[in-house]
Design a protein around this motif. Structure first.
Motif, PDB file in Angstrom:
ATOM      1  N   ASP A   1      72.594  11.474  64.566  1.00 18.03           N
ATOM      2  CA  ASP A   1      73.958  12.005  64.445  1.00 18.03           C
ATOM      3  C   ASP A   1      74.478  12.024  63.010  1.00 18.03           C
ATOM      4  O   ASP A   1      75.674  12.219  62.776  1.00 18.03           O
ATOM      5  CB  ASP A   1      74.947  11.208  65.316  1.00 18.03           C
ATOM      6  N   LYS A   2      73.597  11.825  62.045  1.00 18.02           N
ATOM      7  CA  LYS A   2      73.999  11.926  60.644  1.00 18.02           C
ATOM      8  C   LYS A   2      74.037  13.403  60.249  1.00 18.02           C
ATOM      9  O   LYS A   2      73.044  14.115  60.442  1.00 18.02           O
ATOM     10  CB  LYS A   2      73.014  11.175  59.758  1.00 18.02           C
ATOM     11  N   PRO A   3      75.148  13.887  59.705  1.00 14.77           N
ATOM     12  CA  PRO A   3      75.225  15.308  59.314  1.00 14.77           C
ATOM     13  C   PRO A   3      74.184  15.646  58.250  1.00 14.77           C
ATOM     14  O   PRO A   3      74.057  14.926  57.249  1.00 14.77           O
ATOM     15  CB  PRO A   3      76.647  15.452  58.758  1.00 14.77           C
ATOM     16  N   LEU A   4      73.429  16.701  58.478  1.00 15.70           N
ATOM     17  CA  LEU A   4      72.406  17.126  57.515  1.00 15.70           C
ATOM     18  C   LEU A   4      72.951  18.278  56.684  1.00 15.70           C
ATOM     19  O   LEU A   4      73.230  19.359  57.211  1.00 15.70           O
ATOM     20  CB  LEU A   4      71.132  17.551  58.249  1.00 15.70           C
TER      21      LEU A   4
ATOM     22  N   LEU B   1      67.298  18.973  55.561  1.00 13.01           N
ATOM     23  CA  LEU B   1      67.297  19.998  56.610  1.00 13.01           C
ATOM     24  C   LEU B   1      65.876  20.441  56.940  1.00 13.01           C
ATOM     25  O   LEU B   1      65.495  20.533  58.116  1.00 13.01           O
ATOM     26  CB  LEU B   1      68.136  21.206  56.161  1.00 13.01           C
ATOM     27  N   TYR B   2      65.084  20.699  55.897  1.00 11.88           N
ATOM     28  CA  TYR B   2      63.711  21.147  56.145  1.00 11.88           C
ATOM     29  C   TYR B   2      62.822  20.011  56.636  1.00 11.88           C
ATOM     30  O   TYR B   2      61.883  20.243  57.407  1.00 11.88           O
ATOM     31  CB  TYR B   2      63.135  21.820  54.894  1.00 11.88           C
ATOM     32  N   GLU B   3      63.112  18.772  56.206  1.00 12.46           N
ATOM     33  CA  GLU B   3      62.382  17.635  56.750  1.00 12.46           C
ATOM     34  C   GLU B   3      62.606  17.526  58.258  1.00 12.46           C
ATOM     35  O   GLU B   3      61.663  17.339  59.033  1.00 12.46           O
ATOM     36  CB  GLU B   3      62.840  16.339  56.067  1.00 12.46           C
ATOM     37  N   ALA B   4      63.861  17.687  58.659  1.00  7.58           N
ATOM     38  CA  ALA B   4      64.192  17.583  60.086  1.00  7.58           C
ATOM     39  C   ALA B   4      63.569  18.727  60.876  1.00  7.58           C
ATOM     40  O   ALA B   4      63.018  18.523  61.970  1.00  7.58           O
ATOM     41  CB  ALA B   4      65.710  17.579  60.260  1.00  7.58           C
ATOM     42  N   ALA B   5      63.631  19.937  60.320  1.00  7.81           N
ATOM     43  CA  ALA B   5      63.078  21.105  61.018  1.00  7.81           C
ATOM     44  C   ALA B   5      61.570  20.969  61.188  1.00  7.81           C
ATOM     45  O   ALA B   5      61.023  21.195  62.285  1.00  7.81           O
ATOM     46  CB  ALA B   5      63.419  22.375  60.247  1.00  7.81           C
ATOM     47  N   CYS B   6      60.870  20.595  60.115  1.00  7.37           N
ATOM     48  CA  CYS B   6      59.408  20.491  60.172  1.00  7.37           C
ATOM     49  C   CYS B   6      58.960  19.331  61.062  1.00  7.37           C
ATOM     50  O   CYS B   6      57.955  19.450  61.785  1.00  7.37           O
ATOM     51  CB  CYS B   6      58.834  20.348  58.766  1.00  7.37           C
ATOM     52  N   THR B   7      59.699  18.231  61.014  1.00  4.74           N
ATOM     53  CA  THR B   7      59.363  17.096  61.880  1.00  4.74           C
ATOM     54  C   THR B   7      59.469  17.493  63.346  1.00  4.74           C
ATOM     55  O   THR B   7      58.589  17.182  64.160  1.00  4.74           O
ATOM     56  CB  THR B   7      60.297  15.907  61.587  1.00  4.74           C
ATOM     57  N   LYS B   8      60.535  18.202  63.674  1.00  3.88           N
ATOM     58  CA  LYS B   8      60.739  18.646  65.052  1.00  3.88           C
ATOM     59  C   LYS B   8      59.619  19.572  65.500  1.00  3.88           C
ATOM     60  O   LYS B   8      59.070  19.435  66.608  1.00  3.88           O
ATOM     61  CB  LYS B   8      62.090  19.352  65.162  1.00  3.88           C
ATOM     62  N   ILE B   9      59.250  20.515  64.629  1.00  2.73           N
ATOM     63  CA  ILE B   9      58.188  21.468  64.972  1.00  2.73           C
ATOM     64  C   ILE B   9      56.850  20.758  65.138  1.00  2.73           C
ATOM     65  O   ILE B   9      56.128  20.968  66.120  1.00  2.73           O
ATOM     66  CB  ILE B   9      58.082  22.565  63.896  1.00  2.73           C
TER      67      ILE B   9
END
Length: 398
Positions: free
Chosen positions: A149-152, A158-166
């Motif tokens: 819930d930390k605002p990105l 942002l790209y770390e979160a996107a790539c980790t999710k993928i």
């Protein structure tokens, strides 16, 4: 499996007041030509990857939208088995680019303009292998939700979160096949082309290590071809046209080969041919009109920037040069008198911003007359008459 990568088309781009639609059509024809050639050689492409900045503006011109529409229609008609991947870059409007996306999806045309389905790949298959293709559009602050819930807001996170999710989803569901990702970003260590410096500037950069775990990364946003890692498995194709006279005149699309068995990738440059190559010329006006006349004829089809080095620039120099250089788009004055005049740019700006008619008129006189001429009676009379009229108008307005 074979992919063709190109990016940053900037359809609808105006280059020094020149509409580039004809030049861009010439480029798109070469892309289709390369896909046709591969099919004739019995080594077809499975997909075309276009990671962002399809259009030059969020609200593209009618000519630009028609150009993209015609390209998609021709590709779908002549090469229906080739999947097309388009994602929104920072120049694109997500809502406009995504129009009709659900219909296109059924025709092997994949538009990615939001982050809703980042971890859902398109699985491409041929007789021998399968490859998963993911797309990440240009990410704005808060476009990705974090797990805590930390605002990105920063590009890196942002790209770390996107790539980790993928990658987590890929490992869980498709770990046996290669993963290809398309993304639009400014990576650390990237060498900029001149046409980006004005708007990339100090934009946030992303470490390409976020793409570790992907077999290949097709990147967009930077107009200059370059590999982004030692293994050459992350690459910018660059824009297909130079959009600044300081850009490299050499542009490329990339022929990307993915080996599913070894999960390795190789990207090879394929040069574009420009309808109007660019060139910069420097010299005195008389040289271009006389001893360099034969040289100029060689550049009849080029877009040209000329730097004049005359101490005093002849009035109408641009018109004179354009008579022998039909595609002259830019004229730079480099001579001593020209340099002296360029110092008054700030004064002109200040005069215009003041909205003071007298100050503006005095600046106008300074631009067209020398210091000696400004002292002549006729110029002094002009100033007095203008000031008198300006005061009368101002008094009448009261």
């Amino acid at each position: 499996m074979r992919f063709l990568q190109t990016s940053d088309w900037h359809l609808g781009k105006i280059f020094h007041e020149k509409n580039l639609i004809e030049d861009q059509q010439f480029i798109l024809d070469q892309i289709i030509g390369q896909i046709k050639k591969a099919e004739e050689e019995k080594n077809p492409y499975s997909a075309l990857l276009v990671p962002g900045d399809i259009y030059d503006r969020a609200v593209p011109s009618q000519e630009a939208t028609e150009l993209l529409s015609s390209f998609i229609a021709q590709m779908n008609s002549e090469h229906p088995s080739v999947h097309m991947f388009f994602l929104s870059g920072n120049h694109d409007s997500s809502s406009r680019l995504s129009y009709g996306a659900k219909i296109f999806e059924k025709q092997n045309i994949h538009f990615c303009t939001n982050t809703k389905n980042l971890s859902e790949p398109v699985i491409l298959s041929n007789d021998k292998e399968n490859v998963a293709v993911y797309q990440i559009p240009f990410l704005s602050p808060l476009s990705i939700e974090s797990t805590d819930d930390k605002p990105l807001r920063q590009q890196q996170e942002l790209y770390e979160a996107a790539c980790t999710k993928i990658l987590e989803g890929h490992k869980k569901n498709y770990s046996e096949i290669p993963a290809v990702v398309c993304a639009h970003l400014y990576s650390i260590g990237t060498k900029l082309a001149a046409s980006e410096r004005s708007y990339v500037g100090t934009a946030e950069q992303v470490n390409v290590s976020v793409f570790n775990g992907f077999t290949y990364g097709a990147l967009g946003h930077i107009h200059r071809f370059q590999y982004c890692n030692k293994n050459h498995t992350i690459a910018y194709s660059g824009s297909p046209l130079p959009y600044n006279f300081d850009d490299s005149p050499e542009t490329f699309m990339l022929d990307v080969n993915i080996c599913a068995e070894t999960k390795t990738a190789e990207a090879v440059k394929i040069p574009f041919k420009a309808l109007h190559p660019i060139i910069k010329l420097e010299g005195k006006l008389a040289e271009f009109l006389n001893e360099r006349a034969d040289e100029i004829k060689k550049y009849k089809n080029y877009y040209i920037e000329v730097t004049l080095t005359d101490d005093v620039i002849q009035p109408g120099a641009y018109t004179i040069l354009q008579s022998i250089m039909p595609n002259l788009l830019s004229l730079i004055l480099k001579g001593s008198k020209a340099q002296e005049n360029s110092g008054s740019l700030q004064q002109r700006k200040e005069a215009m911003e003041s909205r003071d008619p007298v100050k503006i008129f005095n600046q106008f006189l300074s631009d067209i007359y020398s210091d000696e001429e400004l002292e002549k009676d006729v110029v002094t009379l002009e100033k007095k008459l203008f000031i008198k009229e300006a005061k009368a108008v101002e008094k009448g307005a009261e």
